[in-house]
Design a protein around this motif. Structure first.
Motif, short mmCIF file in Angstrom:
data_model
loop_
_atom_site.label_atom_id
_atom_site.label_comp_id
_atom_site.label_asym_id
_atom_site.label_seq_id
_atom_site.Cartn_x
_atom_site.Cartn_y
_atom_site.Cartn_z
N LYS A 152 -31.67 22.24 -21.61
CA LYS A 152 -31.38 20.87 -22.01
C LYS A 152 -31.50 19.93 -20.80
N ARG A 153 -30.98 20.39 -19.68
CA ARG A 153 -31.05 19.56 -18.46
C ARG A 153 -32.49 19.40 -17.98
N ALA A 154 -33.29 20.43 -18.14
CA ALA A 154 -34.71 20.33 -17.77
C ALA A 154 -35.41 19.29 -18.66
N ALA A 155 -35.08 19.30 -19.94
CA ALA A 155 -35.68 18.33 -20.86
C ALA A 155 -35.26 16.90 -20.49
N GLU A 156 -34.01 16.76 -20.02
CA GLU A 156 -33.53 15.43 -19.59
C GLU A 156 -34.28 14.94 -18.35
N MET A 157 -34.53 15.85 -17.43
CA MET A 157 -35.29 15.47 -16.22
C MET A 157 -36.70 15.03 -16.60
N SER A 158 -37.27 15.76 -17.54
CA SER A 158 -38.61 15.42 -18.02
C SER A 158 -38.62 14.01 -18.62
N SER A 159 -37.63 13.69 -19.47
CA SER A 159 -37.56 12.36 -20.09
C SER A 159 -37.36 11.28 -19.04
N TYR A 160 -36.55 11.60 -18.03
CA TYR A 160 -36.30 10.62 -16.96
C TYR A 160 -37.62 10.19 -16.34
N TRP A 161 -38.44 11.15 -15.96
CA TRP A 161 -39.69 10.83 -15.27
C TRP A 161 -40.70 10.17 -16.20
#
Ligand SMILES: [Zn+2]
Length: 386
Positions: free
Chosen positions: A273-282
């Motif tokens: 989930k945190r990896a997906a959030e980092m992806s959305s951030y960028w």
């Protein structure tokens, strides 16, 4: 072509992130062609970037960290307005974690200028320093060691096998695709019961690490544990707070490789989930920068705070970088250099008419860092934080 997880050898399928542009920024702040793809391993939680085809050329031509002078070091942190350099902090942390008895044999693996071991040696003259790097371009620095080190270039000396008490590695494993070979080589060098001590970036604390083009591995505590257990280490300890935005790891040479215990599904799900959030951030950040740019008044005087990865990312994201007048940075080694033909200046030298500053710092700590700079607080400046 399917990709294999560098940590647990599972097959990686769908990327969690694909860069929008056909170029990516490296740790040396240069551009390499190609789209960045980041994968999340559902078995061990490792995040892995597909190696760009031009990376080999990049390493042979561009990759020279702080090779200009002995003191040309990266700033770790600004404390009370003064820069603390990375090697000083690394040496302090290392000495707090390891006892270094007289005659203790310590190898810096992939050492470059080996500034940390050099500082440790100055305080512990009884230790035996060993240096290994893939290239010999740092040899002049090695010759300035307070005590002549044992050195090897290209491959570690086979006579060192099984003789070392400690092997050190600072910011190297994130670049290595064949982790199995690298870690096995390190274990072979260690005495039974010897310690591998290393530092790698923590993308969960510094989100830039997620997209930097030459970092192939983005470790989690879980993936570090799996990797080390699988390749013959035990007593793994991982410190996430001793060094900002990095993991400080120690593990003992257990002598035998064994099947690692894979993490619980709930841990994998949380990290996924945190990896997906980092992806959305960028994916969203370019839009945020351009939105700010579109709203700038005609007579705005714009500066970018920072001269590192984030600052470069901002400059690349702007529709018209010519609106930026200066870059601001507290690292004395970056001041008086140029980025995009604009000078890098100290905060105190910021032109009085500067109206807008886009902050190119780790978003986790950017607000705190800017608040600590008195001269910026006294001005009517509008800031954009990433
Ligand atoms: Zn994996």
């Amino acid at each position: 072509m399917s990709l294999t997880c560098n940590v647990c050898r599972a097959t990686l399928t769908q990327p969690v992130y694909e860069s929008p542009e056909n170029h990516s920024i490296t740790t040396m702040n240069t551009l390499v062609q190609g789209r960045t793809h980041v994968y999340f391993c559902d078995d061990c939680s490792h995040l892995q970037t597909d190696e760009l085809p031009n990376l080999a050329e990049y390493y042979s031509t561009e990759y020279t960290i702080n090779a200009n002078s002995e003191d040309d070091d990266q700033v770790y942190k600004i404390i009370d307005g003064r820069p603390v350099f990375r090697a000083d902090h690394q040496a302090a942390v290392l000495q707090s974690k390891l006892t270094l008895p007289e005659g203790c044999r310590i190898l810096d693996y992939g050492c470059a200028k080996a500034p940390t071991l050099r500082k440790v040696l100055a305080l512990h003259p009884g230790i035996e320093p060993y240096l290994f790097d893939l290239t010999d371009k740092y040899r002049t620095f090695w010759q300035q060691f307070p005590k002549p080190p044992h050195t090897a270039v290209g491959e570690p000396n086979r006579e060192w096998d099984g003789t070392l008490d400690v092997v050190l590695s600072f910011y190297a494993l994130e670049h290595v695709s064949d982790l199995d070979t690298a870690i096995r080589n390190i274990r072979r060098l260690l005495k039974p019961g010897g310690f591998f001590y290393f530092i790698v970036p923590n993308a969960y604390q510094n989100i830039a690490d997620f997209i930097v083009a030459d970092h192939i591995n983005h470790f989690s505590e879980t993936s570090i544990q799996v990797l080390l257990e699988r390749l013959g280490f035990d007593q793994v300890s991982i410190d996430t707070s001793a060094h900002e935005a990095a993991y400080v790891v120690m593990a003992r040479n257990a002598g035998v490789e064994r099947a690692p215990s894979l993490p619980a599904n709930s841990i994998i799900a949380d990290l996924g989930k945190r990896a997906a959030e980092m992806s959305s951030y960028w994916k969203g950040i370019v839009e945020k920068i351009q939105h700010f740019e579109d709203a700038l008044p005609e007579d705005a005087r714009v500066a970018i705070y920072g001269a590192g990865f984030y600052a470069n990312f901002i400059a690349l994201s702007l529709r018209d970088v010519s609106r930026v007048g200066v870059f601001i940075d507290q690292n004395p080694h970056l001041q008086n250099t140029y980025l995009y033909d604009r000078p890098v200046i100290a905060p105190s030298a910021l032109p009085g008419n500067t109206s807008h500053v886009i902050v190119g710092l780790n978003p986790r700590t950017a607000q705190f860092s800017i608040n600590a700079i008195g001269v910026l607080q006294l001005r009517p400046i509008e800031f954009l934080f990433l």
